[in-house]
Design an enzyme around this catalytic site. Structure first.
Site, short mmCIF file in Angstrom:
data_model
loop_
_atom_site.label_atom_id
_atom_site.label_comp_id
_atom_site.label_asym_id
_atom_site.label_seq_id
_atom_site.Cartn_x
_atom_site.Cartn_y
_atom_site.Cartn_z
N CYS A 433 0.83 -1.20 0.00
CA CYS A 433 0.00 0.00 0.00
C CYS A 433 0.87 1.26 0.00
O CYS A 433 1.36 1.64 -1.05
CB CYS A 433 -0.99 -0.04 1.16
SG CYS A 433 -2.43 0.97 0.82
N HIS A 562 -3.58 -4.95 0.43
CA HIS A 562 -2.93 -5.47 1.64
C HIS A 562 -2.89 -7.00 1.58
O HIS A 562 -3.82 -7.66 2.07
CB HIS A 562 -3.69 -5.01 2.89
CG HIS A 562 -3.50 -3.56 3.19
ND1 HIS A 562 -2.48 -3.10 3.99
CD2 HIS A 562 -4.16 -2.47 2.75
CE1 HIS A 562 -2.54 -1.78 4.05
NE2 HIS A 562 -3.55 -1.38 3.31
N GLU A 564 -1.33 -9.05 3.30
CA GLU A 564 -1.26 -9.70 4.62
C GLU A 564 -2.64 -10.08 5.16
O GLU A 564 -2.75 -10.97 6.01
CB GLU A 564 -0.53 -8.79 5.63
CG GLU A 564 -1.28 -7.55 6.12
CD GLU A 564 -1.20 -6.34 5.18
OE1 GLU A 564 -0.90 -6.54 3.99
OE2 GLU A 564 -1.46 -5.21 5.64
N1 GLN Z 1 -1.95 6.63 2.91
C1 GLN Z 1 -2.05 5.90 1.68
C2 GLN Z 1 -3.41 6.07 1.03
O1 GLN Z 1 -4.35 6.49 1.67
C3 GLN Z 1 -1.74 4.44 1.90
C4 GLN Z 1 -2.75 3.77 2.73
C5 GLN Z 1 -2.25 2.49 3.32
O2 GLN Z 1 -1.05 2.23 3.32
N2 GLN Z 1 -3.14 1.68 3.87
O3 GLN Z 1 -3.57 5.80 -0.12
#
Ligand code: GLN
Length: 589
Positions: A433, A562, A564
Protein backbone atom coordinates in the site's frame (compact mmCIF):
# COMPACT_ATOMS: atom_id res chain seq x y z
CA UNK A 1 -41.35 -31.95 22.54
CA UNK A 2 -39.56 -29.96 25.21
CA UNK A 3 -41.28 -27.19 26.98
CA UNK A 4 -39.82 -23.84 27.66
CA UNK A 5 -40.85 -22.92 31.17
CA UNK A 6 -37.61 -21.01 31.60
CA UNK A 7 -39.02 -18.09 29.74
CA UNK A 8 -41.54 -17.12 32.40
CA UNK A 9 -45.26 -16.70 32.59
CA UNK A 10 -45.83 -15.80 28.99
CA UNK A 11 -44.35 -18.93 27.59
CA UNK A 12 -45.16 -21.49 30.19
CA UNK A 13 -45.41 -24.94 28.67
CA UNK A 14 -45.11 -23.68 25.15
CA UNK A 15 -43.26 -26.05 22.80
CA UNK A 16 -39.91 -24.74 21.58
CA UNK A 17 -40.84 -23.75 18.03
CA UNK A 18 -44.10 -22.13 19.05
CA UNK A 19 -42.20 -20.31 21.75
CA UNK A 20 -39.98 -18.78 19.10
CA UNK A 21 -43.04 -17.52 17.20
CA UNK A 22 -44.57 -16.19 20.35
CA UNK A 23 -41.44 -14.36 21.33
CA UNK A 24 -41.34 -12.89 17.86
CA UNK A 25 -44.82 -11.55 18.17
CA UNK A 26 -43.90 -10.01 21.51
CA UNK A 27 -41.59 -7.73 19.59
CA UNK A 28 -44.53 -5.75 18.28
CA UNK A 29 -46.46 -5.58 21.50
CA UNK A 30 -43.62 -4.65 23.77
CA UNK A 31 -45.81 -2.16 25.60
CA UNK A 32 -47.86 -4.99 27.09
CA UNK A 33 -45.08 -7.14 28.51
CA UNK A 34 -41.74 -6.91 30.16
CA UNK A 35 -40.37 -9.36 27.59
CA UNK A 36 -38.66 -7.74 24.68
CA UNK A 37 -36.82 -10.30 22.70
CA UNK A 38 -36.93 -9.62 19.01
CA UNK A 39 -36.15 -12.74 16.99
CA UNK A 40 -34.97 -12.69 13.39
CA UNK A 41 -37.10 -14.50 10.82
CA UNK A 42 -36.25 -18.14 10.46
CA UNK A 43 -34.68 -18.50 13.89
CA UNK A 44 -34.94 -22.01 15.31
CA UNK A 45 -34.24 -22.29 19.01
CA UNK A 46 -31.92 -25.20 19.74
CA UNK A 47 -30.36 -25.31 16.26
CA UNK A 48 -27.51 -22.94 17.10
CA UNK A 49 -25.52 -23.20 20.31
CA UNK A 50 -23.50 -20.35 21.74
CA UNK A 51 -20.13 -20.15 23.46
CA UNK A 52 -19.43 -16.79 25.08
CA UNK A 53 -15.91 -15.83 26.10
CA UNK A 54 -15.14 -13.22 28.75
CA UNK A 55 -11.88 -11.79 30.04
CA UNK A 56 -11.15 -11.25 33.72
CA UNK A 57 -8.26 -9.70 35.69
CA UNK A 58 -6.79 -7.82 32.75
CA UNK A 59 -7.11 -7.12 29.05
CA UNK A 60 -4.84 -8.50 26.37
CA UNK A 61 -5.16 -12.12 27.49
CA UNK A 62 -5.92 -13.42 24.03
CA UNK A 63 -9.67 -14.02 24.21
CA UNK A 64 -9.74 -14.01 20.42
CA UNK A 65 -6.94 -16.55 20.26
CA UNK A 66 -8.67 -18.82 22.77
CA UNK A 67 -12.05 -18.49 21.14
CA UNK A 68 -10.76 -18.95 17.58
CA UNK A 69 -8.69 -22.02 18.56
CA UNK A 70 -11.72 -23.65 20.13
CA UNK A 71 -13.86 -22.68 17.16
CA UNK A 72 -11.26 -24.23 14.87
CA UNK A 73 -11.40 -27.54 16.73
CA UNK A 74 -15.18 -27.62 16.30
CA UNK A 75 -14.98 -26.56 12.67
CA UNK A 76 -12.49 -29.32 12.00
CA UNK A 77 -15.11 -31.77 13.27
CA UNK A 78 -17.39 -30.70 10.43
CA UNK A 79 -19.48 -28.20 12.44
CA UNK A 80 -20.41 -24.78 11.09
CA UNK A 81 -18.98 -22.09 13.35
CA UNK A 82 -19.42 -18.35 13.28
CA UNK A 83 -17.56 -15.95 15.56
CA UNK A 84 -18.64 -12.48 16.62
CA UNK A 85 -16.67 -9.83 18.45
CA UNK A 86 -18.66 -7.45 20.65
CA UNK A 87 -16.67 -4.24 21.11
CA UNK A 88 -17.42 -1.85 23.94
CA UNK A 89 -16.36 1.35 22.25
CA UNK A 90 -18.78 3.85 20.76
CA UNK A 91 -17.10 4.08 17.38
CA UNK A 92 -19.20 2.51 14.62
CA UNK A 93 -16.18 0.62 13.29
CA UNK A 94 -12.42 0.54 13.83
CA UNK A 95 -11.62 2.72 10.81
CA UNK A 96 -10.84 5.82 12.80
CA UNK A 97 -8.82 4.11 15.50
CA UNK A 98 -5.13 4.71 15.84
CA UNK A 99 -3.32 1.38 15.45
CA UNK A 100 -0.81 2.62 18.00
CA UNK A 101 -3.53 2.51 20.64
CA UNK A 102 -5.69 -0.32 19.45
CA UNK A 103 -3.71 -2.62 17.18
CA UNK A 104 -4.09 -2.87 13.42
CA UNK A 105 -7.31 -2.12 11.61
CA UNK A 106 -8.34 -5.38 9.99
CA UNK A 107 -10.33 -4.95 6.77
CA UNK A 108 -12.87 -7.60 5.81
CA UNK A 109 -13.74 -8.51 2.25
CA UNK A 110 -16.99 -6.53 2.48
CA UNK A 111 -15.00 -3.42 3.42
CA UNK A 112 -15.81 -3.39 7.14
CA UNK A 113 -12.91 -2.04 9.20
CA UNK A 114 -12.67 -4.10 12.33
CA UNK A 115 -10.63 -5.03 15.35
CA UNK A 116 -7.51 -7.12 14.79
CA UNK A 117 -9.18 -10.12 16.45
CA UNK A 118 -11.25 -10.65 13.32
CA UNK A 119 -7.94 -11.35 11.61
CA UNK A 120 -7.18 -14.03 14.18
CA UNK A 121 -10.56 -15.68 13.49
CA UNK A 122 -10.17 -15.54 9.72
CA UNK A 123 -6.70 -17.06 9.89
CA UNK A 124 -7.47 -19.73 12.45
CA UNK A 125 -10.73 -20.75 10.81
CA UNK A 126 -9.62 -20.16 7.22
CA UNK A 127 -12.98 -18.48 6.78
CA UNK A 128 -13.95 -15.08 5.37
CA UNK A 129 -16.02 -13.02 7.78
CA UNK A 130 -18.38 -10.11 7.21
CA UNK A 131 -19.73 -7.06 9.02
CA UNK A 132 -22.17 -9.37 10.81
CA UNK A 133 -19.24 -10.85 12.72
CA UNK A 134 -18.38 -7.54 14.33
CA UNK A 135 -20.44 -5.25 16.53
CA UNK A 136 -19.61 -2.15 18.54
CA UNK A 137 -21.62 -0.37 21.21
CA UNK A 138 -21.76 2.50 18.72
CA UNK A 139 -23.59 0.28 16.21
CA UNK A 140 -25.98 -1.01 18.84
CA UNK A 141 -26.87 2.43 20.17
CA UNK A 142 -27.20 4.00 16.76
CA UNK A 143 -29.63 1.25 15.66
CA UNK A 144 -31.68 1.82 18.79
CA UNK A 145 -31.69 5.60 18.54
CA UNK A 146 -32.71 5.47 14.88
CA UNK A 147 -35.47 3.06 15.71
CA UNK A 148 -36.65 5.27 18.56
CA UNK A 149 -36.84 8.29 16.24
CA UNK A 150 -38.84 6.21 13.80
CA UNK A 151 -41.35 5.39 16.53
CA UNK A 152 -40.27 1.79 16.71
CA UNK A 153 -40.82 1.31 20.42
CA UNK A 154 -44.56 1.95 20.52
CA UNK A 155 -44.65 4.51 23.28
CA UNK A 156 -42.28 2.68 25.59
CA UNK A 157 -39.41 4.24 27.42
CA UNK A 158 -36.29 2.77 25.81
CA UNK A 159 -34.11 1.09 28.41
CA UNK A 160 -30.79 -0.71 28.72
CA UNK A 161 -32.82 -3.76 29.72
CA UNK A 162 -34.67 -4.99 27.74
CA UNK A 163 -34.07 -2.86 24.63
CA UNK A 164 -30.31 -2.58 24.44
CA UNK A 165 -29.77 -6.15 25.58
CA UNK A 166 -32.57 -7.17 23.18
CA UNK A 167 -30.68 -5.63 20.27
CA UNK A 168 -27.54 -7.55 21.26
CA UNK A 169 -29.42 -10.85 21.41
CA UNK A 170 -31.09 -10.06 18.10
CA UNK A 171 -27.72 -9.61 16.43
CA UNK A 172 -26.41 -12.88 17.82
CA UNK A 173 -29.47 -14.76 16.62
CA UNK A 174 -29.38 -12.99 13.28
CA UNK A 175 -25.81 -14.20 12.82
CA UNK A 176 -26.96 -17.71 13.71
CA UNK A 177 -29.66 -17.61 11.02
CA UNK A 178 -27.51 -15.98 8.36
CA UNK A 179 -24.61 -18.36 8.74
CA UNK A 180 -26.68 -21.42 9.60
CA UNK A 181 -24.17 -21.94 12.40
CA UNK A 182 -24.03 -24.94 14.69
CA UNK A 183 -22.07 -22.82 17.15
CA UNK A 184 -21.78 -19.04 17.42
CA UNK A 185 -18.68 -17.94 19.33
CA UNK A 186 -19.25 -14.65 21.12
CA UNK A 187 -16.21 -12.74 22.27
CA UNK A 188 -16.97 -9.91 24.66
CA UNK A 189 -14.37 -7.16 24.37
CA UNK A 190 -12.55 -5.70 27.36
CA UNK A 191 -12.52 -7.09 30.86
CA UNK A 192 -15.36 -8.03 33.19
CA UNK A 193 -16.04 -4.97 35.32
CA UNK A 194 -15.68 -2.46 32.47
CA UNK A 195 -18.78 -0.28 32.41
CA UNK A 196 -18.94 -0.15 28.63
CA UNK A 197 -19.13 -3.91 28.21
CA UNK A 198 -21.51 -4.74 31.01
CA UNK A 199 -24.67 -4.68 28.88
CA UNK A 200 -23.14 -7.33 26.63
CA UNK A 201 -22.61 -9.56 29.65
CA UNK A 202 -26.18 -8.97 30.77
CA UNK A 203 -27.44 -9.78 27.26
CA UNK A 204 -25.57 -13.09 27.31
CA UNK A 205 -27.02 -13.97 30.69
CA UNK A 206 -30.49 -13.34 29.26
CA UNK A 207 -29.64 -15.31 26.12
CA UNK A 208 -28.64 -18.32 28.17
CA UNK A 209 -31.91 -18.12 30.11
CA UNK A 210 -34.01 -17.83 26.99
CA UNK A 211 -32.24 -20.45 24.91
CA UNK A 212 -32.51 -22.94 27.74
CA UNK A 213 -30.32 -25.46 29.51
CA UNK A 214 -27.33 -26.80 27.58
CA UNK A 215 -27.57 -24.26 24.73
CA UNK A 216 -25.13 -21.57 25.89
CA UNK A 217 -21.69 -22.12 27.40
CA UNK A 218 -19.60 -19.52 29.17
CA UNK A 219 -15.82 -19.48 29.14
CA UNK A 220 -13.73 -17.19 31.31
CA UNK A 221 -10.13 -16.25 30.60
CA UNK A 222 -8.14 -15.29 33.60
CA UNK A 223 -4.55 -14.60 34.55
CA UNK A 224 -2.33 -16.49 36.98
CA UNK A 225 0.29 -14.31 38.59
CA UNK A 226 3.79 -15.68 38.99
CA UNK A 227 5.81 -13.14 41.01
CA UNK A 228 9.51 -13.93 40.62
CA UNK A 229 10.13 -13.03 44.26
CA UNK A 230 7.75 -15.80 45.38
CA UNK A 231 8.73 -18.39 42.82
CA UNK A 232 5.22 -19.87 42.64
CA UNK A 233 2.00 -19.28 40.75
CA UNK A 234 -0.74 -17.43 42.62
CA UNK A 235 -4.42 -17.75 41.83
CA UNK A 236 -6.06 -15.09 44.02
CA UNK A 237 -6.41 -12.43 41.32
CA UNK A 238 -7.93 -15.10 39.05
CA UNK A 239 -10.42 -16.15 41.73
CA UNK A 240 -11.49 -12.55 42.30
CA UNK A 241 -11.81 -11.93 38.59
CA UNK A 242 -14.07 -14.93 38.10
CA UNK A 243 -16.13 -13.95 41.17
CA UNK A 244 -16.72 -10.63 39.46
CA UNK A 245 -18.14 -12.49 36.46
CA UNK A 246 -20.40 -14.49 38.75
CA UNK A 247 -21.76 -11.26 40.20
CA UNK A 248 -23.31 -10.71 36.76
CA UNK A 249 -25.13 -13.99 37.08
CA UNK A 250 -22.75 -15.82 34.78
CA UNK A 251 -21.29 -19.05 35.98
CA UNK A 252 -18.47 -20.22 33.72
CA UNK A 253 -18.42 -23.76 32.33
CA UNK A 254 -14.81 -23.45 31.28
CA UNK A 255 -11.84 -21.49 32.58
CA UNK A 256 -8.66 -20.76 30.66
CA UNK A 257 -5.73 -19.73 32.82
CA UNK A 258 -3.31 -17.49 30.99
CA UNK A 259 0.19 -17.63 32.39
CA UNK A 260 3.75 -17.47 31.27
CA UNK A 261 4.50 -21.06 32.34
CA UNK A 262 2.22 -24.08 32.37
CA UNK A 263 -0.34 -23.79 35.18
CA UNK A 264 0.16 -26.67 37.56
CA UNK A 265 -2.48 -29.14 38.76
CA UNK A 266 -2.56 -27.59 42.27
CA UNK A 267 -3.36 -24.11 41.05
CA UNK A 268 -5.99 -25.49 38.69
CA UNK A 269 -7.53 -27.43 41.57
CA UNK A 270 -7.67 -24.28 43.63
CA UNK A 271 -9.47 -22.43 40.85
CA UNK A 272 -11.82 -25.40 40.51
CA UNK A 273 -12.71 -25.38 44.22
CA UNK A 274 -13.43 -21.66 44.25
CA UNK A 275 -15.54 -21.68 41.11
CA UNK A 276 -17.30 -25.07 40.94
CA UNK A 277 -15.77 -25.70 37.54
CA UNK A 278 -14.41 -29.27 37.29
CA UNK A 279 -10.64 -29.31 37.08
CA UNK A 280 -10.85 -31.04 33.66
CA UNK A 281 -12.34 -27.81 32.38
CA UNK A 282 -9.73 -25.55 33.98
CA UNK A 283 -7.24 -25.24 31.17
CA UNK A 284 -3.64 -24.02 31.29
CA UNK A 285 -3.27 -21.51 28.46
CA UNK A 286 0.39 -20.72 28.99
CA UNK A 287 2.66 -18.94 26.52
CA UNK A 288 3.51 -20.99 23.44
CA UNK A 289 6.01 -20.31 20.65
CA UNK A 290 3.07 -19.82 18.27
CA UNK A 291 -0.67 -19.43 18.72
CA UNK A 292 -1.08 -22.14 16.10
CA UNK A 293 0.05 -24.68 18.69
CA UNK A 294 -2.92 -23.87 20.91
CA UNK A 295 -5.60 -25.96 19.15
CA UNK A 296 -3.39 -29.03 19.62
CA UNK A 297 -2.98 -28.30 23.33
CA UNK A 298 -6.72 -27.88 23.72
CA UNK A 299 -7.39 -31.16 21.99
CA UNK A 300 -4.86 -32.93 24.22
CA UNK A 301 -6.61 -31.48 27.27
CA UNK A 302 -9.94 -32.77 25.93
CA UNK A 303 -11.63 -29.36 25.83
CA UNK A 304 -13.27 -30.06 22.48
CA UNK A 305 -14.86 -33.31 23.67
CA UNK A 306 -16.10 -31.64 26.86
CA UNK A 307 -17.79 -28.96 24.80
CA UNK A 308 -19.34 -31.36 22.32
CA UNK A 309 -20.75 -33.29 25.24
CA UNK A 310 -22.03 -30.27 27.16
CA UNK A 311 -23.73 -28.83 24.09
CA UNK A 312 -25.07 -32.18 22.95
CA UNK A 313 -23.42 -31.86 19.55
CA UNK A 314 -22.12 -35.43 19.27
CA UNK A 315 -24.57 -36.27 16.49
CA UNK A 316 -23.28 -33.46 14.28
CA UNK A 317 -19.60 -34.47 14.42
CA UNK A 318 -18.10 -36.00 11.28
CA UNK A 319 -15.20 -38.17 12.46
CA UNK A 320 -13.75 -38.82 9.00
CA UNK A 321 -13.56 -35.08 8.25
CA UNK A 322 -12.09 -34.49 11.69
CA UNK A 323 -9.30 -37.00 11.16
CA UNK A 324 -8.35 -35.49 7.85
CA UNK A 325 -8.39 -31.90 9.15
CA UNK A 326 -6.51 -32.76 12.34
CA UNK A 327 -3.76 -34.55 10.40
CA UNK A 328 -3.37 -31.64 8.00
CA UNK A 329 -3.14 -29.12 10.84
CA UNK A 330 -0.73 -31.31 12.79
CA UNK A 331 1.52 -31.44 9.73
CA UNK A 332 1.63 -27.62 9.68
CA UNK A 333 1.96 -27.17 13.46
CA UNK A 334 4.86 -29.57 13.83
CA UNK A 335 6.97 -27.47 11.46
CA UNK A 336 6.56 -24.28 13.51
CA UNK A 337 9.82 -23.15 15.05
CA UNK A 338 11.61 -26.29 13.84
CA UNK A 339 13.52 -24.86 10.84
CA UNK A 340 17.33 -24.69 11.00
CA UNK A 341 17.65 -21.69 8.76
CA UNK A 342 16.67 -18.18 9.80
CA UNK A 343 16.00 -15.24 7.53
CA UNK A 344 15.77 -11.68 8.78
CA UNK A 345 13.12 -9.42 7.34
CA UNK A 346 13.27 -5.73 8.13
CA UNK A 347 9.95 -3.95 8.52
CA UNK A 348 10.00 -0.19 8.33
CA UNK A 349 7.21 1.09 10.46
CA UNK A 350 5.81 4.17 11.99
CA UNK A 351 4.21 2.36 14.88
CA UNK A 352 7.28 0.29 15.59
CA UNK A 353 6.74 0.42 19.31
CA UNK A 354 3.55 -1.58 19.09
CA UNK A 355 3.77 -4.92 17.33
CA UNK A 356 -0.02 -5.25 17.30
CA UNK A 357 -0.10 -2.55 14.63
CA UNK A 358 1.38 -5.08 12.22
CA UNK A 359 -0.24 -8.27 13.49
CA UNK A 360 -1.32 -9.57 10.08
CA UNK A 361 2.07 -8.94 8.49
CA UNK A 362 3.78 -10.81 11.32
CA UNK A 363 1.40 -13.73 10.81
CA UNK A 364 1.78 -13.69 7.02
CA UNK A 365 5.56 -13.93 7.49
CA UNK A 366 5.10 -16.82 9.90
CA UNK A 367 2.96 -18.67 7.34
CA UNK A 368 5.46 -17.95 4.55
CA UNK A 369 8.31 -19.09 6.82
CA UNK A 370 6.71 -22.48 7.48
CA UNK A 371 6.14 -22.97 3.74
CA UNK A 372 9.78 -22.10 3.01
CA UNK A 373 11.16 -24.16 5.90
CA UNK A 374 12.81 -21.16 7.52
CA UNK A 375 12.31 -19.24 10.69
CA UNK A 376 11.59 -15.59 10.00
CA UNK A 377 13.12 -13.07 12.36
CA UNK A 378 11.68 -9.59 12.18
CA UNK A 379 13.81 -6.50 12.60
CA UNK A 380 11.87 -3.27 13.21
CA UNK A 381 13.35 -0.31 11.45
CA UNK A 382 12.48 3.21 12.51
CA UNK A 383 12.85 5.32 9.36
CA UNK A 384 12.61 8.89 10.64
CA UNK A 385 16.39 9.22 10.84
CA UNK A 386 17.30 7.18 7.75
CA UNK A 387 18.95 8.94 4.81
CA UNK A 388 20.86 7.79 1.70
CA UNK A 389 24.03 8.26 3.75
CA UNK A 390 23.17 5.84 6.57
CA UNK A 391 20.70 3.45 4.94
CA UNK A 392 23.30 0.71 4.29
CA UNK A 393 24.10 0.64 7.97
CA UNK A 394 20.42 0.63 8.95
CA UNK A 395 19.70 -2.34 6.68
CA UNK A 396 22.88 -4.30 7.37
CA UNK A 397 22.14 -7.96 8.01
CA UNK A 398 18.56 -8.03 6.73
CA UNK A 399 17.72 -10.51 3.98
CA UNK A 400 14.70 -8.61 2.76
CA UNK A 401 12.52 -5.66 3.64
CA UNK A 402 8.88 -4.74 3.82
CA UNK A 403 7.59 -1.19 3.69
CA UNK A 404 4.08 -1.64 5.08
CA UNK A 405 0.94 0.48 4.85
CA UNK A 406 0.66 3.78 6.61
CA UNK A 407 -0.76 7.26 6.60
CA UNK A 408 0.85 10.66 6.81
CA UNK A 409 4.27 12.14 6.36
CA UNK A 410 6.42 10.87 9.18
CA UNK A 411 9.38 8.74 8.08
CA UNK A 412 8.43 8.62 4.39
CA UNK A 413 11.74 9.99 3.09
CA UNK A 414 13.53 7.31 5.14
CA UNK A 415 11.28 4.68 3.58
CA UNK A 416 12.12 5.96 0.11
CA UNK A 417 15.83 5.71 0.99
CA UNK A 418 15.28 2.07 2.06
CA UNK A 419 13.45 1.27 -1.18
CA UNK A 420 16.20 2.88 -3.27
CA UNK A 421 18.77 0.82 -1.40
CA UNK A 422 16.78 -2.39 -1.89
CA UNK A 423 16.33 -1.72 -5.61
CA UNK A 424 19.95 -0.86 -6.25
CA UNK A 425 21.48 -3.52 -4.01
CA UNK A 426 19.30 -6.47 -5.04
CA UNK A 427 17.74 -6.75 -1.61
CA UNK A 428 14.34 -8.51 -1.77
CA UNK A 429 11.55 -5.99 -1.35
CA UNK A 430 7.83 -6.21 -0.68
CA UNK A 431 5.90 -2.95 -0.64
CA UNK A 432 2.42 -2.81 0.81
CA UNK A 433 0.00 0.00 0.00
CA UNK A 434 2.04 3.03 1.14
CA UNK A 435 5.08 0.83 0.40
CA UNK A 436 3.77 0.44 -3.17
CA UNK A 437 3.21 4.18 -3.52
CA UNK A 438 6.66 5.02 -2.15
CA UNK A 439 8.24 2.52 -4.57
CA UNK A 440 6.58 4.43 -7.44
CA UNK A 441 7.86 7.75 -6.06
CA UNK A 442 11.38 6.33 -5.68
CA UNK A 443 11.39 4.93 -9.21
CA UNK A 444 10.04 8.18 -10.65
CA UNK A 445 12.70 10.21 -8.87
CA UNK A 446 15.74 8.04 -9.33
CA UNK A 447 15.09 6.14 -12.57
CA UNK A 448 12.74 8.40 -14.54
CA UNK A 449 14.63 11.52 -13.45
CA UNK A 450 11.58 13.27 -11.99
CA UNK A 451 13.50 14.67 -9.05
CA UNK A 452 10.45 16.37 -7.55
CA UNK A 453 8.14 13.36 -7.82
CA UNK A 454 5.97 12.75 -4.79
CA UNK A 455 2.59 11.81 -3.36
CA UNK A 456 0.02 14.53 -2.78
CA UNK A 457 -0.74 12.94 0.58
CA UNK A 458 2.74 13.95 1.69
CA UNK A 459 3.58 16.97 -0.49
CA UNK A 460 0.26 18.32 -1.79
CA UNK A 461 1.88 20.75 -4.23
CA UNK A 462 4.76 18.62 -5.55
CA UNK A 463 5.82 19.17 -9.17
CA UNK A 464 5.23 15.59 -10.28
CA UNK A 465 2.41 14.05 -8.25
CA UNK A 466 2.94 10.46 -9.37
CA UNK A 467 0.68 9.38 -6.48
CA UNK A 468 -2.48 11.40 -6.03
CA UNK A 469 -6.20 11.38 -5.43
CA UNK A 470 -8.01 11.42 -8.72
CA UNK A 471 -11.48 12.91 -8.41
CA UNK A 472 -12.54 11.66 -11.84
CA UNK A 473 -11.53 8.14 -11.09
CA UNK A 474 -13.16 8.23 -7.68
CA UNK A 475 -16.39 9.31 -9.34
CA UNK A 476 -16.26 6.28 -11.60
CA UNK A 477 -15.72 4.06 -8.60
CA UNK A 478 -18.52 5.86 -6.79
CA UNK A 479 -16.45 6.42 -3.73
CA UNK A 480 -16.25 10.20 -3.42
CA UNK A 481 -13.32 11.28 -1.32
CA UNK A 482 -13.58 8.20 0.82
CA UNK A 483 -11.27 5.32 1.34
CA UNK A 484 -11.31 2.54 -1.23
CA UNK A 485 -12.07 -0.37 1.04
CA UNK A 486 -12.45 -4.12 0.95
CA UNK A 487 -12.12 -6.90 -1.60
CA UNK A 488 -11.60 -5.94 -5.26
CA UNK A 489 -10.63 -7.78 -8.42
CA UNK A 490 -7.08 -7.50 -9.69
CA UNK A 491 -6.27 -8.50 -13.26
CA UNK A 492 -2.83 -10.08 -13.53
CA UNK A 493 -0.58 -9.48 -16.52
CA UNK A 494 0.59 -12.82 -18.01
CA UNK A 495 4.31 -13.72 -17.97
CA UNK A 496 5.15 -11.60 -14.96
CA UNK A 497 6.41 -12.43 -11.48
CA UNK A 498 2.90 -11.73 -10.20
CA UNK A 499 1.52 -14.31 -12.65
CA UNK A 500 4.07 -16.85 -11.39
CA UNK A 501 3.28 -16.08 -7.76
CA UNK A 502 -0.45 -16.50 -8.25
CA UNK A 503 -0.06 -19.73 -10.20
CA UNK A 504 -1.02 -18.25 -13.56
CA UNK A 505 -4.37 -16.89 -12.31
CA UNK A 506 -5.78 -14.16 -14.55
CA UNK A 507 -7.78 -12.57 -11.76
CA UNK A 508 -7.26 -12.49 -8.04
CA UNK A 509 -9.27 -10.86 -5.27
CA UNK A 510 -7.44 -8.81 -2.67
CA UNK A 511 -8.35 -6.33 0.05
CA UNK A 512 -7.75 -2.60 -0.20
CA UNK A 513 -7.67 0.36 2.17
CA UNK A 514 -6.38 3.49 0.50
CA UNK A 515 -7.25 6.89 -0.91
CA UNK A 516 -4.29 7.63 -3.14
CA UNK A 517 -3.04 5.82 -6.22
CA UNK A 518 -0.74 6.05 -9.24
CA UNK A 519 -1.65 9.03 -11.41
CA UNK A 520 -2.39 7.49 -14.84
CA UNK A 521 -0.59 10.34 -16.58
CA UNK A 522 2.72 8.85 -15.42
CA UNK A 523 2.10 5.18 -16.19
CA UNK A 524 3.60 5.24 -19.68
CA UNK A 525 6.77 6.97 -18.53
CA UNK A 526 7.24 4.65 -15.56
CA UNK A 527 6.76 1.59 -17.77
CA UNK A 528 9.06 2.95 -20.46
CA UNK A 529 11.83 3.08 -17.85
CA UNK A 530 11.25 -0.55 -16.87
CA UNK A 531 8.68 -0.60 -14.07
CA UNK A 532 6.05 -3.26 -14.70
CA UNK A 533 2.49 -2.87 -13.51
CA UNK A 534 1.57 -6.51 -13.35
CA UNK A 535 -1.75 -6.13 -11.52
CA UNK A 536 -4.45 -3.70 -12.54
CA UNK A 537 -8.09 -2.91 -11.97
CA UNK A 538 -10.10 -4.94 -14.52
CA UNK A 539 -11.61 -1.79 -16.09
CA UNK A 540 -10.12 1.46 -14.79
CA UNK A 541 -6.48 2.58 -14.94
CA UNK A 542 -5.82 1.80 -11.30
CA UNK A 543 -2.41 0.18 -10.78
CA UNK A 544 -2.49 -2.57 -8.17
CA UNK A 545 0.78 -4.55 -8.38
CA UNK A 546 4.21 -3.41 -9.51
CA UNK A 547 7.45 -5.29 -10.05
CA UNK A 548 10.89 -5.06 -11.57
CA UNK A 549 11.33 -7.44 -14.51
CA UNK A 550 12.35 -11.09 -14.16
CA UNK A 551 16.11 -11.46 -13.97
CA UNK A 552 16.87 -7.82 -13.11
CA UNK A 553 16.29 -8.10 -9.37
CA UNK A 554 15.86 -11.09 -7.02
CA UNK A 555 12.44 -9.85 -5.82
CA UNK A 556 11.03 -6.38 -6.09
CA UNK A 557 7.25 -6.53 -5.83
CA UNK A 558 4.68 -4.21 -4.33
CA UNK A 559 0.91 -4.11 -4.01
CA UNK A 560 -1.58 -1.29 -3.67
CA UNK A 561 -3.69 -3.76 -1.66
CA UNK A 562 -2.93 -5.47 1.64
CA UNK A 563 -1.75 -9.02 0.91
CA UNK A 564 -1.26 -9.70 4.62
CA UNK A 565 -5.01 -9.64 5.24
CA UNK A 566 -5.67 -12.81 3.28
CA UNK A 567 -2.74 -14.96 4.35
CA UNK A 568 -3.84 -18.16 6.09
CA UNK A 569 -1.68 -20.79 7.83
CA UNK A 570 -2.39 -23.50 5.27
CA UNK A 571 -2.80 -21.05 2.38
CA UNK A 572 0.04 -18.54 2.79
CA UNK A 573 -0.22 -15.40 0.68
CA UNK A 574 2.00 -15.83 -2.41
CA UNK A 575 3.63 -12.39 -2.24
CA UNK A 576 4.97 -13.14 1.24
CA UNK A 577 6.00 -16.63 0.17
CA UNK A 578 7.92 -15.04 -2.71
CA UNK A 579 9.63 -12.52 -0.44
CA UNK A 580 10.76 -15.14 2.07
CA UNK A 581 11.90 -17.50 -0.72
CA UNK A 582 14.03 -14.70 -2.20
CA UNK A 583 15.34 -13.70 1.24
CA UNK A 584 16.36 -17.32 1.81
CA UNK A 585 18.57 -17.13 -1.28
CA UNK A 586 20.37 -14.00 -0.11
CA UNK A 587 24.08 -14.52 0.45
CA UNK A 588 24.91 -14.62 4.16
CA UNK A 589 27.36 -11.91 5.10
N1 GLN B 1 -1.95 6.63 2.91
C1 GLN B 1 -2.05 5.90 1.68
C2 GLN B 1 -3.41 6.07 1.03
O1 GLN B 1 -4.35 6.49 1.67
C3 GLN B 1 -1.74 4.44 1.90
C4 GLN B 1 -2.75 3.77 2.73
C5 GLN B 1 -2.25 2.49 3.32
O2 GLN B 1 -1.05 2.23 3.32
N2 GLN B 1 -3.14 1.68 3.87
O3 GLN B 1 -3.57 5.80 -0.12
Amino acid sequence: MRTCELRGWLLNSVPMNDATDLLKSVRDTSNETEFYTPFPDGYKTGKTKYIAVFGTVMSGLGKGIFSSSLAKLLKDKGLRVSPIKLEGYLNIDSGTLNPFRHGEVFVLDDGMETDMDLGTYERMLDQDLSRHNFTTSGQIYSTILNKERAGGYLGRDVQMIPHVTGEVKYRLRELAVQTDADVVFVEVGGTVGDIENSFYIEALRELSYEEGEGQVLFAALTYILDPPALGEQKSKAAQLGIKRLMEYGIHPHLIACRAEKEVGEKVRQKISIYTNVPVTRVFSMHDLPSIYLLPGKMRQAGLDSEIIQMLGLGGRVNSAVEMKNAAQWEEFAKKIGKADRTVTIGITGKYVTLRDSYASIIKALEHAGVTNDVKVDIRWIETTEITDANVAEALAGVDGIIVPGGFGVRGTEGKIACIKYARENYLPYLGICLGFQMAVVEFARNVCGLAEAGSTEITPDCTDPVISILPEQKKIEGLGGNMRLGGQEVTITPDTIAADLFGGAEHIRQRFRHRYEVDPRYIEQLEAEGLIFSGRHPVHPIMQILELPHGTHPYFVAAQFHPELTSRPLRPQPMFVGLVAAAKKQPKS
